[in-house]
Design a protein around this motif. Structure first.
Motif, mmCIF file in Angstrom:
data_model
loop_
_atom_site.group_PDB
_atom_site.id
_atom_site.type_symbol
_atom_site.label_atom_id
_atom_site.label_comp_id
_atom_site.label_asym_id
_atom_site.label_seq_id
_atom_site.Cartn_x
_atom_site.Cartn_y
_atom_site.Cartn_z
ATOM 1 N N GLN A 135 6.478 -0.546 -6.291
ATOM 2 C CA GLN A 135 6.077 -1.233 -5.060
ATOM 3 C C GLN A 135 5.727 -0.247 -3.959
ATOM 4 O O GLN A 135 4.746 -0.437 -3.227
ATOM 5 C CB GLN A 135 7.209 -2.167 -4.592
ATOM 6 N N ARG A 136 6.519 0.835 -3.834
ATOM 7 C CA ARG A 136 6.211 1.834 -2.805
ATOM 8 C C ARG A 136 4.857 2.478 -3.062
ATOM 9 O O ARG A 136 4.068 2.678 -2.137
ATOM 10 C CB ARG A 136 7.306 2.904 -2.768
ATOM 11 N N ARG A 137 4.600 2.790 -4.330
ATOM 12 C CA ARG A 137 3.320 3.415 -4.641
ATOM 13 C C ARG A 137 2.155 2.470 -4.380
ATOM 14 O O ARG A 137 1.105 2.878 -3.866
ATOM 15 C CB ARG A 137 3.298 3.871 -6.097
ATOM 16 N N ARG A 138 2.347 1.190 -4.705
ATOM 17 C CA ARG A 138 1.276 0.226 -4.444
ATOM 18 C C ARG A 138 1.025 0.087 -2.953
ATOM 19 O O ARG A 138 -0.129 -0.016 -2.510
ATOM 20 C CB ARG A 138 1.628 -1.125 -5.059
ATOM 21 N N LEU A 139 2.100 0.080 -2.163
ATOM 22 C CA LEU A 139 1.929 0.015 -0.711
ATOM 23 C C LEU A 139 1.226 1.254 -0.186
ATOM 24 O O LEU A 139 0.375 1.182 0.708
ATOM 25 C CB LEU A 139 3.289 -0.157 -0.028
ATOM 26 N N GLU A 140 1.589 2.417 -0.742
ATOM 27 C CA GLU A 140 0.926 3.650 -0.325
ATOM 28 C C GLU A 140 -0.559 3.606 -0.670
ATOM 29 O O GLU A 140 -1.408 3.980 0.149
ATOM 30 C CB GLU A 140 1.586 4.849 -1.011
ATOM 31 N N ASP A 141 -0.883 3.139 -1.880
ATOM 32 C CA ASP A 141 -2.286 3.048 -2.289
ATOM 33 C C ASP A 141 -3.054 2.073 -1.409
ATOM 34 O O ASP A 141 -4.194 2.336 -1.012
ATOM 35 C CB ASP A 141 -2.385 2.616 -3.758
ATOM 36 N N THR A 142 -2.410 0.934 -1.106
ATOM 37 C CA THR A 142 -3.056 -0.049 -0.233
ATOM 38 C C THR A 142 -3.288 0.525 1.149
ATOM 39 O O THR A 142 -4.358 0.344 1.751
ATOM 40 C CB THR A 142 -2.199 -1.326 -0.130
ATOM 41 N N GLY A 143 -2.290 1.232 1.670
ATOM 42 C CA GLY A 143 -2.435 1.849 2.982
ATOM 43 C C GLY A 143 -3.543 2.881 3.007
ATOM 44 O O GLY A 143 -4.336 2.936 3.964
#
Length: 400
Positions: A135-143
């Motif tokens: 989830q953290r990585r997905r949020l980072e990618d989205t950001g």
């Protein structure tokens, strides 16, 4: 004894969007089996791919999370993590026998989402770490993608704003004001305008409309506007401009059916007369308490369509204190209050008459006032088509 590879196969689930795809990079079959057992105990839906070397891992990075041992046959320590991240790995959880806070801090600083010690982990801890890491990585990618999208949008807007012309009128007794709205998600549309003062003191003004209002039309409008200014600055006779612009249009347009309409005024150095050229474009409005359209006996054909016709000038006289408005059809084709009724040419004349009667300020203010009034009648932003209004007036110092 069941091998780690066989255990991995038994843990693969049928394709399911909720399953987490895991790449386990572990050279010890016993430790790999322990990881599988932890995942079973945690009842987490996973699809596990097991490899034993870093080189093999680099070929299997199309996953959601990598569980990486830092003691591999072909790479040891933080360099292994740095290499797999540089290769485009997704979320990485370091799962290793190397204990110590410094190793953990170093791994996280290098880009790992988490650092787990094999002897200290259980199924619940492992499952939670994997979920959080993904989830953290997905949020980072989205950001990052949102940031890149914002930067691209800002760059596109800056580029389009740079393509919007600044009227090049200096000492001539003419003032120019512009209001412009693109009928697309951007600054620039297919409508274009420009104004240039010639060395003899005359001022040439153009307003054009490329059919359509997408990015191709915006690019073509910018090209035609640049070509027009170049031709004027190089001394091309006004009557010759249209044929040359048509050649540019035919060369640069994306489709053979794309055409362009133009209106052009060449205002005499003393600002007492002007030559009006029309190429299938709506005629200008002479502003005043009772605004009226200029005569159109010399209307020429549109650019880009193989129809008979020429582009000839009609001389018009200009009284002291005159004001003129040039515009594109996106202004009078706006609908009223969400209905199918359009403002129309008569409605636009009423709007301009009312505004001109109570506003004798700068041409730019009057041009903006026209677009604001049309927008108010429409009930929202004018997004169905591009809209441009150019107001010209005799400079006050000249009129007095």
């Amino acid at each position: 004894m069941t091998t780690a590879a066989e255990e991995a196969q038994t843990l693969r689930r049928a394709s399911d969007e909720s399953a987490i795809r895991i790449l386990l990079v572990e050279d010890d079959d016993g430790d790999a089996l322990l990881v599988h057992e932890h995942l079973v105990d945690a009842a987490i839906q996973v699809e596990v791919t097991h490899v034993r070397t870093l080189e093999d891992a680099l070929d299997h990075l199309d996953v959601d999370c990598v569980l990486l041992d830092l003691g591999l046959p072909d790479s040891v320590g933080i360099p292994a993590l740095e290499r797999i991240l540089a290769a485009g790995a997704p979320a990485v959880v370091v799962l290793t026998g190397l204990s110590g806070d410094e190793a953990g801090v170093g791994a996280v600083a290098a880009g790992a989402q988490d650092y787990l010690v094999k002897d200290e982990v259980d199924g619940r801890m492992l499952a939670r770490s994997i979920r959080y890491a993904v989830q953290r990585r997905r949020l980072e990618d989205t950001g990052r993608e949102l940031y890149r999208s914002t930067v691209r949008m800002q760059e596109a807007n800056r580029l389009e704003r740079a393509l919007l012309p600044r009227p090049a009128v200096g000492s001539a007794p003419v003032e120019v004001g512009v209001a412009y709205r693109a009928g697309r998600d951007g600054v620039l549309g297919g409508d274009f305008y420009d104004a240039v003062e010639r060395p003899d003191g005359s001022v040439v003004v153009v307003v054009g409309d490329v059919c359509g209002h997408g990015p191709d039309e915006a690019a073509l409008g910018a090209t035609l506007r640049t070509a027009w200014r170049t031709l004027v600055l190089t001394g091309t006779e006004s009557g010759d401009l249209f044929g040359l612009l048509e050649r540019v249009l035919e060369t640069e347009r994306a489709d053979p059916w794309v055409f362009t309409t133009l209106v052009m005024l060449e205002i005499a150095p003393d600002a007492r007369s002007a030559d009006l050229y029309l190429a299938g474009h709506p005629e200008p409005v002479l502003l005043g308490a009772t605004a009226r359209y200029l005569p159109t006996q010399a209307r020429g054909r549109v650019l880009g369509l193989a129809t008979p016709g020429r582009w000839e000038a009609r001389r018009i006289s200009l009284d002291p204190g005159w004001r003129l408005a040039l515009y594109t059809d996106g202004v009078f084709e706006a609908t009223i209050d969400g209905s199918r009724e359009r403002l129309g040419r008569a409605g636009l004349l009423e709007v301009m008459s009312e505004l001109a009667a109570r506003d004798d300020g700068a041409p730019a203010d009057l041009a903006e006032a026209v677009l604001r009034a049309v927008r108010a009648l429409h009930g929202s932003e004018l997004l169905d088509d591009d809209a441009a209004v150019v107001v010209l007036s005799e400079a006050r110092r000249a009129a007095s």
